[in-house]
Write a protein that holds these residues in place. Structure first.
Motif, PDB file in Angstrom:
ATOM      1  N   LEU A 266       0.830  -1.205   0.000  1.00 20.11           N
ATOM      2  CA  LEU A 266       0.000   0.000   0.000  1.00 20.11           C
ATOM      3  C   LEU A 266       0.862   1.252   0.000  1.00 20.11           C
ATOM      4  N   ALA A 267       1.923   1.238   0.817  1.00 17.58           N
ATOM      5  CA  ALA A 267       2.815   2.398   0.880  1.00 17.58           C
ATOM      6  C   ALA A 267       3.500   2.628  -0.462  1.00 17.58           C
ATOM      7  N   SER A 268       3.872   1.542  -1.138  1.00 20.25           N
ATOM      8  CA  SER A 268       4.523   1.664  -2.444  1.00 20.25           C
ATOM      9  C   SER A 268       3.571   2.239  -3.478  1.00 20.25           C
ATOM     10  N   TRP A 269       2.342   1.730  -3.546  1.00 14.10           N
ATOM     11  CA  TRP A 269       1.351   2.266  -4.486  1.00 14.10           C
ATOM     12  C   TRP A 269       1.055   3.731  -4.179  1.00 14.10           C
ATOM     13  N   HIS A 270       0.938   4.046  -2.886  1.00 15.44           N
ATOM     14  CA  HIS A 270       0.656   5.417  -2.473  1.00 15.44           C
ATOM     15  C   HIS A 270       1.789   6.345  -2.893  1.00 15.44           C
ATOM     16  N   ALA A 271       3.036   5.930  -2.676  1.00 19.45           N
ATOM     17  CA  ALA A 271       4.186   6.748  -3.047  1.00 19.45           C
ATOM     18  C   ALA A 271       4.250   6.968  -4.557  1.00 19.45           C
TER      19      ALA A 271
END
Length: 260
Positions: free
Chosen positions: A243-248
């Motif tokens: 999720l953090a990767s997609w968000h970034a």
């Protein structure tokens, strides 16, 4: 940086529409002596109307034996909705509605890593409390920094009001959060508030248009079928790191667009 997860409930946390609400509406019709019945297909169409009472009123326009006046229809909708909520609670207590795969692990993972979380739904507070107490335990509310429900807003999704209230409660800017939704109306509500949205497709919304979204997939339980695909990891499910990767990535794209 990802600071908060904003969780929708119906269809996102659990397949409540399929396993709970449709069943409970039909039980309410029977309890009140009505011959009405919502099959899978009809209920799917009615879900385009957000809100249980609103859905009942829309359906009454198609029923020959519905009350003739608006006031009588409003009264019947209130009575049916109250009865439906009791039926829904019984279904939950009997274990008929489970969280979708991958949901509970992600909630616990986010909590352990200090990522704030909120419930952001326009379903009723009673239904939210019943479901989450059964599935996450009596201290479920301690896992969330804010719980926003239908009683807290004047307009339901796709209106962004509930998301704006959640952001205010968390004191966050929209791009610091990531919404988790299953449907077009829910995704539209988040996007209208400026919140990027991850879409986990549900039974009743398998192909709603939801672009732009950082990622769209079949559920948090699997790494297969997501677009864009998550990187290979040992975990079989979607993780907070995903999720953090997609968000970034979404944030980088938004920043590039702003500079152009």
């Amino acid at each position: 940086m990802l600071a908060a997860l904003l969780w929708d409930v119906d269809g996102t946390l659990a397949e409540t529409e399929r396993d709970g609400h449709r069943v409970a509406f039909n039980q309410a019709f029977e309890a009140l002596g009505l011959r009405w019945h919502w099959d899978h297909e009809r209920y799917g169409r009615l879900l385009r109307v957000t809100g249980g009472r609103e859905r009942l009123l829309a359906a009454m326009a198609e029923e020959r034996d519905a009350p003739p006046t608006p006031a009588e229809r409003q009264a019947l909708a209130r009575k049916l909705h109250d009865t439906k909520n009791h039926c829904y609670a019984r279904l939950v207590y009997e274990g008929g509605i489970a969280l979708r795969g991958g949901v509970a692990p992600l909630i616990h993972e986010a909590r352990a890593q200090g990522v704030r979380q909120a419930i952001v739904t326009t379903t009723s507070r009673a239904n939210v409390e019943t479901l989450l107490a059964r599935q996450l335990g009596p201290a479920w509310a301690d896992m969330f920094d804010a719980v926003l429900c239908g009683e807290d807003v004047r307009a339901k999704k796709p209106d962004p009001e509930v998301y704006l209230l959640a952001l205010r409660a968390l004191r966050l800017q929209p791009r610091q959060a990531l919404a988790l939704e299953d449907s077009g109306p829910g995704a539209s509500a988040a996007q209208a508030a400026g919140v990027p949205v991850l879409v986990t497709r549900s039974v009743y919304f398998p192909a709603d248009p939801v672009e732009p979204a950082p990622a769209v997939g079949p559920g948090l339980h699997t790494r297969e079928g997501w677009s864009p695909a998550p990187p290979p990891r040992r975990s079989a499910r979607i993780t907070l790191q995903d999720l953090a990767s997609w968000h970034a990535h979404a944030e980088a794209g938004a920043a590039a667009t702003a500079r152009s």
